[in-house]
Design a protein around this motif. Structure first.
Motif, PDB file in Angstrom:
ATOM      1  N   ALA A   1      -3.442  58.653 -12.951  1.00 57.63           N
ATOM      2  CA  ALA A   1      -2.002  59.087 -12.456  1.00 57.63           C
ATOM      3  C   ALA A   1      -1.743  58.165 -11.037  1.00 57.63           C
ATOM      4  O   ALA A   1      -2.952  58.035 -10.334  1.00 57.63           O
TER       5      ALA A   1
ATOM      6  N   PHE B   1      -0.039  62.934 -16.945  1.00 54.63           N
ATOM      7  CA  PHE B   1       0.124  61.461 -16.744  1.00 54.63           C
ATOM      8  C   PHE B   1      -0.932  60.918 -17.623  1.00 54.63           C
ATOM      9  O   PHE B   1      -0.579  59.826 -18.395  1.00 54.63           O
ATOM     10  N   SER B   2      -2.146  61.116 -17.684  1.00 61.73           N
ATOM     11  CA  SER B   2      -3.179  60.566 -18.463  1.00 61.73           C
ATOM     12  C   SER B   2      -2.865  60.640 -20.060  1.00 61.73           C
ATOM     13  O   SER B   2      -2.938  59.707 -20.864  1.00 61.73           O
TER      14      SER B   2
ATOM     15  N   ALA C   1      -1.697  65.617 -13.046  1.00 60.48           N
ATOM     16  CA  ALA C   1      -2.255  64.223 -13.098  1.00 60.48           C
ATOM     17  C   ALA C   1      -2.788  64.070 -14.617  1.00 60.48           C
ATOM     18  O   ALA C   1      -2.784  62.938 -15.242  1.00 60.48           O
TER      19      ALA C   1
ATOM     20  N   PRO D   1       4.767  63.242  -9.361  1.00 62.03           N
ATOM     21  CA  PRO D   1       4.404  64.430 -10.277  1.00 62.03           C
ATOM     22  C   PRO D   1       5.323  65.349 -10.311  1.00 62.03           C
ATOM     23  O   PRO D   1       5.374  66.099 -11.285  1.00 62.03           O
TER      24      PRO D   1
ATOM     25  N   ARG E   1       7.224  65.127 -13.775  1.00 59.42           N
ATOM     26  CA  ARG E   1       6.749  65.433 -14.995  1.00 59.42           C
ATOM     27  C   ARG E   1       6.988  66.727 -15.147  1.00 59.42           C
ATOM     28  O   ARG E   1       7.660  67.575 -14.343  1.00 59.42           O
TER      29      ARG E   1
END
Length: 400
Positions: free
Chosen positions: A303, A319-320, A316, A377, A380
């Motif tokens: 991220a 995101f990956s 995080a 973040p 998301r």
């Protein structure tokens, strides 16, 4: 002093310090306790080939000596140089001890040579072949994977149960940071029990460093060919849901994976998925991860905030996951090979909609992936569970 018995012979054992003795016949696995030997004492041992084990327990580690005893052996003397060091992993891990405090001591002891009397081959052979030996209670049967970081073997116990045994490369064992991460992987793996997470089954019980894991008959996602579009996007949808199920669980345990990437997702024969490799995962204990520790991971799938060394939280990992899905659905990584340029792109440019290259791609799934990939973040999904909940309507549609 033991009394003479038919089928036995007397052996005089001499030690410099009080030492626990036990033995087993060479063709059996059951140990017989002989008690504590002090100074010089006589014992009745069975005729035939006997394996004698001596141990001095020092709490977190023990001094261990072994000897093959034949009928002609009547006097055995053990000096300090005859003993090797063995680490009590279960005590270290169960006590939550910070391994860095033990790093130098433990790494030095792990590099001690294997007792020549045991006739063990090294866990990683120079010729790359499978060592002809047992590791703990398992017999090595094949190689599942190999590389600069070490080897993963397939192995089985006496009942034929299959496991995977991960062995780090010898040059890594002496590096305190790697050693710390390896033990952290064992500790986290022992604590995590979920159907979507590859389980750690056992810790090393001798002076060798390895970890026994659940054997998974599957293929890492990065090695799995991309299917034709109508099939691939539905597979990605299922994999996303299953990975989010695993992330929901580990996040609830206070664990951030930090290195989610295709090679850490194992696809089984039924196309279900399991999450693995917690070598740099971190248990946050209610606080966020900060500083240089947050930068660890594979840069391509990190991220933006993780790449910048800023505070990270479970988002995080989301995101990956988004980037893994994006790469499968639009083959080819969307970022430059250069690390600095990757960082610049991640913090300044949002990825384009997948519908631009494929207008038939479901808009709801496209929006879902782009939400996972939000640069900030807070843009998301707030949690893996929330993201999983948002997928349910799409999952229902694909099964009609």
């Amino acid at each position: 002093m033991a009394t003479a018995q038919e089928g036995t012979h007397k052996v005089q054992v001499s030690v410099q310090e009080p030492t626990q003795l036990r033995y087993r016949l060479a063709d059996q696995h059951k140990w017989v306790d002989l008690g504590i030997c002090k100074g010089s004492q006589s014992y009745q041992l069975p005729n035939g080939k006997v394996f004698l084990h001596l141990e001095r327990d020092h709490g977190l580690w023990s001094e261990v000596a072994t000897r093959n005893v034949a009928e002609m052996d009547t006097y055995l003397t053990f000096r300090s140089d005859d003993f090797l060091s063995s680490i009590h992993w279960e005590r270290i891990l169960a006590g939550g001890i910070v391994v860095l405090l033990l790093g130098t001591l433990v790494a030095r002891k792990l590099r001690a040579p294997i007792d020549p009397g045991t006739n063990l081959e090294p866990l990683i052979r120079p010729d790359g072949k499978v060592p002809r030996r047992r590791v703990g209670s398992y017999r090595l049967t094949g190689i599942l994977g190999t590389g600069g970081m070490g080897v993963v073997y397939q192995a089985e116990d006496d009942d034929g149960n299959q496991v995977a045994i991960k062995v780090p490369a010898p040059h890594l064992v002496s590096q305190s940071d790697y050693f710390h991460r390896f033990l952290r992987e064992i500790k986290l793996g022992l604590d995590l029990k979920h159907q979507r997470v590859v389980r750690v089954l056992e810790m090393p019980m001798d002076q060798e460093l390895y970890v026994v894991m659940e054997y998974v008959d599957g293929t890492p996602l990065d090695k799995l060919p991309i299917q034709p579009w109508p099939i691939e996007w539905k597979l990605c949808l299922e994999w996303a849901a299953q990975t989010l199920d695993a992330l929901t669980y580990i996040h609830a345990q206070g664990v951030i994976h930090r290195d989610l990437k295709p090679s850490n997702l194992m696809v089984l024969r039924d196309n279900s998925i399991k999450l693995m490799d917690f070598g740099i995962a971190h248990k946050v204990h209610g606080t966020r991860l900060t500083g240089t520790d947050a930068v660890m991971g594979t840069p391509t799938y990190m991220a933006p905030e993780q790449l910048q060394g800023a505070e990270i939280d479970p988002r995080a990992d989301l995101f990956s996951l988004g980037l893994i899905l994006y790469e499968r659905l639009k083959p080819g990584l969307p970022y430059a090979d250069d690390l600095v340029e990757t960082l610049r792109q991640k913090v300044t440019q949002s990825l384009p909609s997948l519908r631009l290259s494929n207008p038939s791609f479901p808009s709801a799934f496209d929006e879902f992936i782009l939400t996972l990939l939000a640069m900030r973040p807070e843009d998301r999904f707030p949690s893996a569970q929330t993201a999983l909940n948002s997928l349910q309507p799409l999952l229902t549609l694909t099964k009609r």
